[in-house]
Motif scaffolding. Sequence first.
Motif, PDB file in Angstrom:
ATOM      1  N   CYS A   1       2.142   1.593 -10.330  1.00 54.37           N
ATOM      2  CA  CYS A   1       2.276   2.783  -9.503  1.00 54.37           C
ATOM      3  C   CYS A   1       3.512   2.659  -8.613  1.00 54.37           C
ATOM      4  CB  CYS A   1       1.039   2.953  -8.633  1.00 54.37           C
ATOM      5  SG  CYS A   1       1.188   4.269  -7.403  1.00 54.37           S
ATOM      6  N   MET A   2       4.315   3.708  -8.569  1.00 52.20           N
ATOM      7  CA  MET A   2       5.504   3.718  -7.724  1.00 52.20           C
ATOM      8  C   MET A   2       5.443   4.837  -6.682  1.00 52.20           C
ATOM      9  SD  MET A   2       7.071   1.113  -8.874  1.00 52.20           S
ATOM     10  CE  MET A   2       8.721   1.161  -8.198  1.00 52.20           C
ATOM     11  N   CYS A   3       4.395   5.667  -6.721  1.00 50.95           N
ATOM     12  CA  CYS A   3       4.303   6.791  -5.782  1.00 50.95           C
ATOM     13  C   CYS A   3       3.464   6.466  -4.552  1.00 50.95           C
ATOM     14  CB  CYS A   3       3.738   8.030  -6.478  1.00 50.95           C
ATOM     15  SG  CYS A   3       1.961   7.964  -6.832  1.00 50.95           S
TER      16      CYS A   3
ATOM     17  N   SER B   1      -1.945   6.180  -6.008  1.00 48.42           N
ATOM     18  CA  SER B   1      -2.963   5.787  -6.975  1.00 48.42           C
ATOM     19  C   SER B   1      -4.195   5.182  -6.316  1.00 48.42           C
ATOM     20  CB  SER B   1      -2.390   4.771  -7.966  1.00 48.42           C
ATOM     21  OG  SER B   1      -3.398   4.346  -8.858  1.00 48.42           O
ATOM     22  N   ALA B   2      -5.363   5.622  -6.771  1.00 49.93           N
ATOM     23  CA  ALA B   2      -6.618   5.030  -6.313  1.00 49.93           C
ATOM     24  C   ALA B   2      -6.868   3.698  -7.027  1.00 49.93           C
ATOM     25  CB  ALA B   2      -7.779   5.988  -6.575  1.00 49.93           C
ATOM     26  N   LYS B   3      -6.062   3.411  -8.058  1.00 51.99           N
ATOM     27  CA  LYS B   3      -6.194   2.171  -8.817  1.00 51.99           C
ATOM     28  C   LYS B   3      -5.032   1.227  -8.526  1.00 51.99           C
ATOM     29  CE  LYS B   3      -8.686   4.206 -12.670  1.00 51.99           C
ATOM     30  NZ  LYS B   3      -8.715   4.378 -14.123  1.00 51.99           N
ATOM     31  N   ALA B   4      -4.390   1.387  -7.385  1.00 55.33           N
ATOM     32  CA  ALA B   4      -3.229   0.559  -7.022  1.00 55.33           C
ATOM     33  C   ALA B   4      -3.565  -0.914  -7.200  1.00 55.33           C
ATOM     34  CB  ALA B   4      -2.810   0.843  -5.588  1.00 55.33           C
ATOM     35  N   PRO B   5      -2.643  -1.695  -7.738  1.00 62.12           N
ATOM     36  CA  PRO B   5      -1.231  -1.407  -7.907  1.00 62.12           C
ATOM     37  C   PRO B   5      -0.885  -0.691  -9.211  1.00 62.12           C
ATOM     38  CG  PRO B   5      -1.600  -3.661  -8.541  1.00 62.12           C
ATOM     39  CD  PRO B   5      -2.933  -3.105  -8.076  1.00 62.12           C
ATOM     40  N   PHE B   6      -1.902  -0.232  -9.948  1.00 61.34           N
ATOM     41  CA  PHE B   6      -1.650   0.400 -11.228  1.00 61.34           C
ATOM     42  C   PHE B   6      -1.758   1.917 -11.130  1.00 61.34           C
ATOM     43  CE2 PHE B   6      -3.273  -3.879 -12.063  1.00 61.34           C
ATOM     44  CZ  PHE B   6      -2.130  -4.401 -12.628  1.00 61.34           C
ATOM     45  N   CYS B   7      -1.080   2.594 -12.027  1.00 63.99           N
ATOM     46  CA  CYS B   7      -1.007   4.047 -12.046  1.00 63.99           C
ATOM     47  C   CYS B   7      -2.330   4.667 -12.493  1.00 63.99           C
ATOM     48  CB  CYS B   7       0.119   4.485 -12.984  1.00 63.99           C
ATOM     49  SG  CYS B   7       0.271   6.264 -13.162  1.00 63.99           S
ATOM     50  N   ASP B   8      -2.715   5.771 -11.848  1.00 67.03           N
ATOM     51  CA  ASP B   8      -3.869   6.555 -12.289  1.00 67.03           C
ATOM     52  C   ASP B   8      -3.487   8.015 -12.547  1.00 67.03           C
ATOM     53  OD1 ASP B   8      -3.611   7.740  -9.795  1.00 67.03           O
ATOM     54  OD2 ASP B   8      -5.608   7.195  -9.100  1.00 67.03           O
ATOM     55  N   GLY B   9      -2.172   8.293 -12.562  1.00 59.00           N
ATOM     56  CA  GLY B   9      -1.697   9.650 -12.826  1.00 59.00           C
ATOM     57  C   GLY B   9      -1.466  10.486 -11.581  1.00 59.00           C
TER      58      GLY B   9
ATOM     59  N   THR C   1       5.203  14.442  -7.883  1.00 57.11           N
ATOM     60  CA  THR C   1       5.875  13.729  -6.790  1.00 57.11           C
ATOM     61  C   THR C   1       7.335  13.442  -7.091  1.00 57.11           C
ATOM     62  OG1 THR C   1       5.387  11.496  -7.617  1.00 57.11           O
ATOM     63  CG2 THR C   1       3.717  12.531  -6.183  1.00 57.11           C
ATOM     64  N   GLY C   2       7.727  13.559  -8.358  1.00 60.73           N
ATOM     65  CA  GLY C   2       9.079  13.195  -8.756  1.00 60.73           C
ATOM     66  C   GLY C   2       9.243  11.710  -9.014  1.00 60.73           C
TER      67      GLY C   2
END
Length: 75
Positions: free
Chosen positions: A22-24, A27-35, A40-41
């Motif tokens: 995740c870079m935005c 994410s509720a699953k940080a550090p991984f992306c959940d969409g 956000t760009g």
Amino acid sequence: MSQANTIGPIAIELEPGTYYRCMCGKSAKAPFCDGSHVGTGKTPVAFEVKEKKEVHLCQCFKTGNAPFCDGSHAK
């Protein structure tokens, strides 16, 4: 004089596979992306782990080796 960012990396042991960092920051699953980045760009950084190992994921987002820590938080 500026102070160094004291946020160090996340150390996590991962199984082989493809992961999306995740870079935005939403994410509720940080550090991984959940969409949650949609609209956000910002987009996640994909990375592959070929064998079970511990990785150090950057949390300060200043690394030159995303998604991995390169020590930029200490500069």
